[in-house]
Write a protein that holds these residues in place. Structure first.
Motif, PDB file in Angstrom:
ATOM      1  N   SER A  27       4.834   0.493 -11.423  1.00 22.75           N
ATOM      2  CA  SER A  27       3.833  -0.211 -10.609  1.00 22.75           C
ATOM      3  C   SER A  27       4.388  -1.518 -10.048  1.00 22.75           C
ATOM      4  CB  SER A  27       2.565  -0.498 -11.425  1.00 22.75           C
ATOM      5  OG  SER A  27       2.777  -1.559 -12.329  1.00 22.75           O
ATOM      6  N   ILE A  28       5.535  -1.950 -10.576  1.00 25.71           N
ATOM      7  CA  ILE A  28       6.114  -3.227 -10.141  1.00 25.71           C
ATOM      8  C   ILE A  28       7.479  -3.045  -9.476  1.00 25.71           C
ATOM      9  CG2 ILE A  28       4.796  -4.735 -11.660  1.00 25.71           C
ATOM     10  CD1 ILE A  28       7.069  -4.621 -13.693  1.00 25.71           C
ATOM     11  N   VAL A  29       7.708  -1.863  -8.912  1.00 21.02           N
ATOM     12  CA  VAL A  29       8.954  -1.624  -8.170  1.00 21.02           C
ATOM     13  C   VAL A  29       8.884  -2.289  -6.804  1.00 21.02           C
ATOM     14  CG1 VAL A  29      10.378   0.138  -7.041  1.00 21.02           C
ATOM     15  CG2 VAL A  29       9.562   0.502  -9.368  1.00 21.02           C
ATOM     16  N   ASP A  30       7.777  -2.107  -6.097  1.00 16.42           N
ATOM     17  CA  ASP A  30       7.680  -2.595  -4.716  1.00 16.42           C
ATOM     18  C   ASP A  30       7.326  -4.063  -4.589  1.00 16.42           C
ATOM     19  OD1 ASP A  30       8.340  -0.094  -3.667  1.00 16.42           O
ATOM     20  OD2 ASP A  30       6.255   0.574  -3.756  1.00 16.42           O
ATOM     21  N   GLU A  31       6.664  -4.609  -5.592  1.00 16.51           N
ATOM     22  CA  GLU A  31       6.293  -6.024  -5.539  1.00 16.51           C
ATOM     23  C   GLU A  31       6.088  -6.586  -6.941  1.00 16.51           C
ATOM     24  OE1 GLU A  31       2.178  -7.062  -4.341  1.00 16.51           O
ATOM     25  OE2 GLU A  31       1.835  -4.902  -4.225  1.00 16.51           O
ATOM     26  N   ALA A  32       6.333  -7.872  -7.076  1.00 15.86           N
ATOM     27  CA  ALA A  32       6.096  -8.555  -8.342  1.00 15.86           C
ATOM     28  C   ALA A  32       4.589  -8.728  -8.534  1.00 15.86           C
ATOM     29  CB  ALA A  32       6.783  -9.919  -8.340  1.00 15.86           C
ATOM     30  N   LYS A  33       4.143  -8.544  -9.778  1.00 12.64           N
ATOM     31  CA  LYS A  33       2.712  -8.649 -10.059  1.00 12.64           C
ATOM     32  C   LYS A  33       2.474  -9.388 -11.363  1.00 12.64           C
ATOM     33  CE  LYS A  33       1.692  -4.200  -7.894  1.00 12.64           C
ATOM     34  NZ  LYS A  33       1.244  -2.821  -8.142  1.00 12.64           N
ATOM     35  N   VAL A  36      -2.340  -9.429 -15.265  1.00  9.43           N
ATOM     36  CA  VAL A  36      -3.759  -9.157 -15.020  1.00  9.43           C
ATOM     37  C   VAL A  36      -3.925  -8.141 -13.898  1.00  9.43           C
ATOM     38  CG1 VAL A  36      -5.930 -10.187 -14.236  1.00  9.43           C
ATOM     39  CG2 VAL A  36      -4.518 -11.393 -15.902  1.00  9.43           C
ATOM     40  N   LYS A  37      -3.144  -8.280 -12.833  1.00 10.61           N
ATOM     41  CA  LYS A  37      -3.233  -7.345 -11.712  1.00 10.61           C
ATOM     42  C   LYS A  37      -2.781  -5.947 -12.135  1.00 10.61           C
ATOM     43  CE  LYS A  37      -2.050  -6.661  -6.879  1.00 10.61           C
ATOM     44  NZ  LYS A  37      -1.386  -7.174  -5.694  1.00 10.61           N
ATOM     45  N   ILE A  38      -1.699  -5.869 -12.906  1.00  8.46           N
ATOM     46  CA  ILE A  38      -1.221  -4.578 -13.404  1.00  8.46           C
ATOM     47  C   ILE A  38      -2.310  -3.925 -14.253  1.00  8.46           C
ATOM     48  CG2 ILE A  38       0.481  -3.435 -14.880  1.00  8.46           C
ATOM     49  CD1 ILE A  38       2.408  -5.790 -14.145  1.00  8.46           C
ATOM     50  N   SER A  39      -2.916  -4.706 -15.126  1.00  8.96           N
ATOM     51  CA  SER A  39      -3.983  -4.221 -15.996  1.00  8.96           C
ATOM     52  C   SER A  39      -5.147  -3.653 -15.189  1.00  8.96           C
ATOM     53  CB  SER A  39      -4.467  -5.359 -16.898  1.00  8.96           C
ATOM     54  OG  SER A  39      -5.619  -5.004 -17.606  1.00  8.96           O
ATOM     55  N   GLN A  40      -5.544  -4.369 -14.166  1.00  9.41           N
ATOM     56  CA  GLN A  40      -6.665  -3.929 -13.325  1.00  9.41           C
ATOM     57  C   GLN A  40      -6.319  -2.669 -12.538  1.00  9.41           C
ATOM     58  OE1 GLN A  40      -7.219  -7.537 -11.101  1.00  9.41           O
ATOM     59  NE2 GLN A  40      -8.630  -8.415 -12.607  1.00  9.41           N
ATOM     60  N   GLU A  41      -5.141  -2.654 -11.932  1.00  8.16           N
ATOM     61  CA  GLU A  41      -4.737  -1.509 -11.115  1.00  8.16           C
ATOM     62  C   GLU A  41      -4.586  -0.231 -11.933  1.00  8.16           C
ATOM     63  OE1 GLU A  41      -2.259  -3.856  -7.604  1.00  8.16           O
ATOM     64  OE2 GLU A  41      -1.168  -2.588  -9.005  1.00  8.16           O
ATOM     65  N   LEU A  42      -4.019  -0.366 -13.126  1.00  8.41           N
ATOM     66  CA  LEU A  42      -3.754   0.804 -13.953  1.00  8.41           C
ATOM     67  C   LEU A  42      -4.889   1.123 -14.930  1.00  8.41           C
ATOM     68  CD1 LEU A  42       0.022   0.178 -14.767  1.00  8.41           C
ATOM     69  CD2 LEU A  42      -0.960   1.653 -12.997  1.00  8.41           C
ATOM     70  N   ARG A  43      -5.872   0.232 -14.961  1.00 11.60           N
ATOM     71  CA  ARG A  43      -7.018   0.378 -15.877  1.00 11.60           C
ATOM     72  C   ARG A  43      -6.559   0.485 -17.329  1.00 11.60           C
ATOM     73  NH1 ARG A  43     -11.039   4.144 -12.268  1.00 11.60           N
ATOM     74  NH2 ARG A  43     -11.113   2.697 -10.537  1.00 11.60           N
TER      75      ARG A  43
END
Length: 108
Positions: A27-33, A36-43
């Motif tokens: 999930s963090i290949v294309d952009e740094a995150k 919290v954002k990773i948690s929200q996106e991946l649930r």
């Protein structure tokens, strides 16, 4: 504690094949995150994301690309994958792990 090459390969294989680690890493290949954002996106729970990022960082599969500061002045890490792709093969009785580094212009 020093790890031999087998243990490192085994841990990388586990990280690449575990659903949570795999999802977080790619999930963090294309952009740094932020976590919290990773948690929200991946649930995923925030604690699971932090634990996974810590493990991936120890394996040198992710890095902190930059820091930001919240409105409260807290330092927030933005994570980025260090690899763009990976392959795992079995040769005899051992794993062969090939990691293709992510090249970021101006960062490498």
């Amino acid at each position: 504690l020093e790890l031999d090459e087998y243990n490192i390969n085994q841990r990388i294989v586990e990280a690449l094949t575990t659903v949570c680690s795999n999802a977080v890493l790619f999930s963090i290949v294309d952009e740094a995150k932020r976590a919290v954002k990773i948690s929200q996106e991946l649930r995923l729970s925030l604690s699971a994301v932090y634990k996974t990022l810590s493990q991936l960082e120890k394996l040198a599969l992710v890095r902190v690309e930059r820091f930001e500061f919240s409105s409260e002045g807290k330092k927030i890490k933005k994570y980025r994958s260090k690899i763009k792709s990976a392959s795992i093969s079995i040769s005899g009785n051992e794993f062969v792990v090939s990691l293709n580094p992510l090249r970021i212009p101006g960062k490498d």
